[in-house]
Design a protein around this motif. Sequence first.
Motif, PDB file in Angstrom:
ATOM      1  N   TYR A   1       9.892  86.221 -12.198  1.00 23.90           N
ATOM      2  CA  TYR A   1       9.413  85.481 -12.587  1.00 23.90           C
ATOM      3  C   TYR A   1      10.343  84.727 -12.807  1.00 23.90           C
ATOM      4  O   TYR A   1      10.070  83.168 -12.930  1.00 23.90           O
ATOM      5  CB  TYR A   1       8.880  86.405 -14.355  1.00 23.90           C
ATOM      6  CG  TYR A   1       7.776  85.204 -14.127  1.00 23.90           C
ATOM      7  CD1 TYR A   1       6.571  85.512 -13.233  1.00 23.90           C
ATOM      8  CD2 TYR A   1       7.969  84.176 -15.714  1.00 23.90           C
ATOM      9  CE1 TYR A   1       5.782  84.122 -14.300  1.00 23.90           C
ATOM     10  CE2 TYR A   1       7.320  83.167 -15.665  1.00 23.90           C
ATOM     11  CZ  TYR A   1       5.670  83.311 -15.403  1.00 23.90           C
ATOM     12  OH  TYR A   1       4.724  81.910 -15.387  1.00 23.90           O
ATOM     13  N   LEU A   2      11.432  85.168 -13.896  1.00 25.13           N
ATOM     14  CA  LEU A   2      12.936  84.236 -13.903  1.00 25.13           C
ATOM     15  C   LEU A   2      13.243  82.981 -12.371  1.00 25.13           C
ATOM     16  O   LEU A   2      13.310  82.198 -12.710  1.00 25.13           O
ATOM     17  CB  LEU A   2      14.016  84.856 -14.920  1.00 25.13           C
ATOM     18  CG  LEU A   2      15.170  83.798 -15.216  1.00 25.13           C
ATOM     19  CD1 LEU A   2      14.277  82.660 -15.898  1.00 25.13           C
ATOM     20  CD2 LEU A   2      15.887  85.366 -15.687  1.00 25.13           C
ATOM     21  N   LEU A   3      13.106  84.213 -11.133  1.00 28.06           N
ATOM     22  CA  LEU A   3      13.622  83.197 -10.594  1.00 28.06           C
ATOM     23  C   LEU A   3      12.979  82.450 -10.324  1.00 28.06           C
ATOM     24  O   LEU A   3      13.244  81.167  -9.551  1.00 28.06           O
ATOM     25  CB  LEU A   3      14.355  84.439  -9.487  1.00 28.06           C
ATOM     26  CG  LEU A   3      15.609  85.103  -9.687  1.00 28.06           C
ATOM     27  CD1 LEU A   3      16.112  86.559  -8.574  1.00 28.06           C
ATOM     28  CD2 LEU A   3      16.735  84.045  -9.645  1.00 28.06           C
TER      29      LEU A   3
ATOM     30  N   SER B   1      11.823  74.782 -11.960  1.00 33.50           N
ATOM     31  CA  SER B   1      10.925  74.164 -12.236  1.00 33.50           C
ATOM     32  C   SER B   1      11.484  73.569 -13.289  1.00 33.50           C
ATOM     33  O   SER B   1      11.086  72.805 -13.299  1.00 33.50           O
ATOM     34  CB  SER B   1       9.681  75.351 -12.446  1.00 33.50           C
ATOM     35  OG  SER B   1       8.944  75.322 -11.636  1.00 33.50           O
ATOM     36  N   MET B   2      12.085  74.555 -13.794  1.00 36.87           N
ATOM     37  CA  MET B   2      12.650  74.434 -14.409  1.00 36.87           C
ATOM     38  C   MET B   2      14.453  73.444 -14.977  1.00 36.87           C
ATOM     39  O   MET B   2      14.720  72.482 -15.367  1.00 36.87           O
ATOM     40  CB  MET B   2      13.845  75.814 -15.617  1.00 36.87           C
ATOM     41  CG  MET B   2      12.674  76.587 -16.103  1.00 36.87           C
ATOM     42  SD  MET B   2      13.939  77.919 -16.878  1.00 36.87           S
ATOM     43  CE  MET B   2      12.658  78.847 -16.795  1.00 36.87           C
TER      44      MET B   2
ATOM     45  N   GLY C   1      10.679  71.552 -23.271  1.00 36.33           N
ATOM     46  CA  GLY C   1      10.462  70.616 -22.209  1.00 36.33           C
ATOM     47  C   GLY C   1      10.220  71.387 -20.672  1.00 36.33           C
ATOM     48  O   GLY C   1       8.939  71.650 -20.473  1.00 36.33           O
ATOM     49  N   TYR C   2      11.217  71.286 -20.098  1.00 41.25           N
ATOM     50  CA  TYR C   2      12.051  71.961 -18.912  1.00 41.25           C
ATOM     51  C   TYR C   2      11.530  73.271 -19.061  1.00 41.25           C
ATOM     52  O   TYR C   2      11.216  73.707 -18.281  1.00 41.25           O
ATOM     53  CB  TYR C   2      13.556  72.209 -19.292  1.00 41.25           C
ATOM     54  CG  TYR C   2      13.323  70.342 -18.283  1.00 41.25           C
ATOM     55  CD1 TYR C   2      13.028  70.308 -17.052  1.00 41.25           C
ATOM     56  CD2 TYR C   2      14.810  69.619 -18.726  1.00 41.25           C
ATOM     57  CE1 TYR C   2      13.273  68.663 -17.156  1.00 41.25           C
ATOM     58  CE2 TYR C   2      15.388  68.712 -18.686  1.00 41.25           C
ATOM     59  CZ  TYR C   2      14.030  67.861 -17.721  1.00 41.25           C
ATOM     60  OH  TYR C   2      14.522  66.400 -16.998  1.00 41.25           O
ATOM     61  N   VAL C   3      11.918  74.279 -20.065  1.00 38.90           N
ATOM     62  CA  VAL C   3      11.717  75.451 -20.272  1.00 38.90           C
ATOM     63  C   VAL C   3      10.756  76.110 -20.224  1.00 38.90           C
ATOM     64  O   VAL C   3       9.759  76.500 -19.680  1.00 38.90           O
ATOM     65  CB  VAL C   3      12.126  76.173 -21.501  1.00 38.90           C
ATOM     66  CG1 VAL C   3      12.119  78.061 -21.445  1.00 38.90           C
ATOM     67  CG2 VAL C   3      14.069  76.419 -20.861  1.00 38.90           C
ATOM     68  N   ILE C   4       9.290  75.596 -20.844  1.00 43.35           N
ATOM     69  CA  ILE C   4       8.151  75.395 -21.168  1.00 43.35           C
ATOM     70  C   ILE C   4       7.332  75.657 -20.055  1.00 43.35           C
ATOM     71  O   ILE C   4       6.828  76.054 -19.072  1.00 43.35           O
ATOM     72  CB  ILE C   4       7.152  74.605 -22.661  1.00 43.35           C
ATOM     73  CG1 ILE C   4       7.590  75.276 -23.600  1.00 43.35           C
ATOM     74  CG2 ILE C   4       6.424  75.288 -21.987  1.00 43.35           C
ATOM     75  CD1 ILE C   4       7.644  74.677 -24.856  1.00 43.35           C
TER      76      ILE C   4
ATOM     77  N   PHE D   1       8.177  77.896 -17.084  1.00 40.13           N
ATOM     78  CA  PHE D   1       7.250  78.742 -17.341  1.00 40.13           C
ATOM     79  C   PHE D   1       6.061  79.307 -17.013  1.00 40.13           C
ATOM     80  O   PHE D   1       5.447  80.676 -16.298  1.00 40.13           O
ATOM     81  CB  PHE D   1       7.618  79.913 -18.470  1.00 40.13           C
ATOM     82  CG  PHE D   1       8.889  80.479 -18.442  1.00 40.13           C
ATOM     83  CD1 PHE D   1      10.047  80.800 -17.408  1.00 40.13           C
ATOM     84  CD2 PHE D   1       9.946  80.182 -19.352  1.00 40.13           C
ATOM     85  CE1 PHE D   1      11.084  81.921 -17.182  1.00 40.13           C
ATOM     86  CE2 PHE D   1      11.464  81.117 -19.528  1.00 40.13           C
ATOM     87  CZ  PHE D   1      11.640  82.019 -18.663  1.00 40.13           C
ATOM     88  N   THR D   2       5.470  77.984 -17.380  1.00 36.45           N
ATOM     89  CA  THR D   2       3.897  77.850 -17.086  1.00 36.45           C
ATOM     90  C   THR D   2       3.105  77.254 -15.761  1.00 36.45           C
ATOM     91  O   THR D   2       2.085  76.808 -15.532  1.00 36.45           O
ATOM     92  CB  THR D   2       3.610  76.945 -18.169  1.00 36.45           C
ATOM     93  OG1 THR D   2       3.815  75.966 -18.871  1.00 36.45           O
ATOM     94  CG2 THR D   2       3.964  77.540 -19.761  1.00 36.45           C
ATOM     95  N   HIS D   3       3.904  76.844 -14.757  1.00 36.15           N
ATOM     96  CA  HIS D   3       3.873  75.384 -14.368  1.00 36.15           C
ATOM     97  C   HIS D   3       3.607  77.003 -12.453  1.00 36.15           C
ATOM     98  O   HIS D   3       4.593  77.564 -12.289  1.00 36.15           O
ATOM     99  CB  HIS D   3       4.635  75.421 -13.011  1.00 36.15           C
ATOM    100  CG  HIS D   3       4.410  74.160 -11.552  1.00 36.15           C
ATOM    101  ND1 HIS D   3       3.355  73.771 -12.042  1.00 36.15           N
ATOM    102  CD2 HIS D   3       5.117  74.128 -11.218  1.00 36.15           C
ATOM    103  CE1 HIS D   3       3.481  73.083 -11.362  1.00 36.15           C
ATOM    104  NE2 HIS D   3       4.090  73.190 -10.532  1.00 36.15           N
ATOM    105  N   ASN D   4       2.597  77.464 -12.463  1.00 34.65           N
ATOM    106  CA  ASN D   4       1.985  77.841 -11.484  1.00 34.65           C
ATOM    107  C   ASN D   4       2.206  79.553 -11.994  1.00 34.65           C
ATOM    108  O   ASN D   4       2.691  80.848 -11.464  1.00 34.65           O
ATOM    109  CB  ASN D   4       2.849  77.820 -10.113  1.00 34.65           C
ATOM    110  CG  ASN D   4       2.290  76.404  -9.391  1.00 34.65           C
ATOM    111  OD1 ASN D   4       0.760  76.566  -8.946  1.00 34.65           O
ATOM    112  ND2 ASN D   4       3.217  76.622  -8.309  1.00 34.65           N
TER     113      ASN D   4
END
Length: 80
Positions: A14-16, A21-22, A43-46, A49-52
């Motif tokens: 999931y992190l990879l 996106s981040m 903003g980048y982190v949230i 993680f939430t995009h797709n």
Amino acid sequence: MNTKSFMLVFVSVYLLMSLPSMLGIGYVIDWIPEATLLQKLKGYVIDGFTHNYLLKIVFSAIASGMFTFFSSRRAASHSD
């Protein structure tokens, strides 16, 4: 099925999948000159993680399941 290895692989995949996106450019906060570094980072982190997120969850679960299945199968064949 080993839960610990399943969760470790799930989180890793999931992190990879979230990293592109981040690290992307063009997020809305880029164009706000008053935004602090912490606000941009948040903003980048949230968004990363939430995009797709649904696609990432499904792919991570499949990859984790396959990894734990094959690793347990390999361990069983070596113990015989």
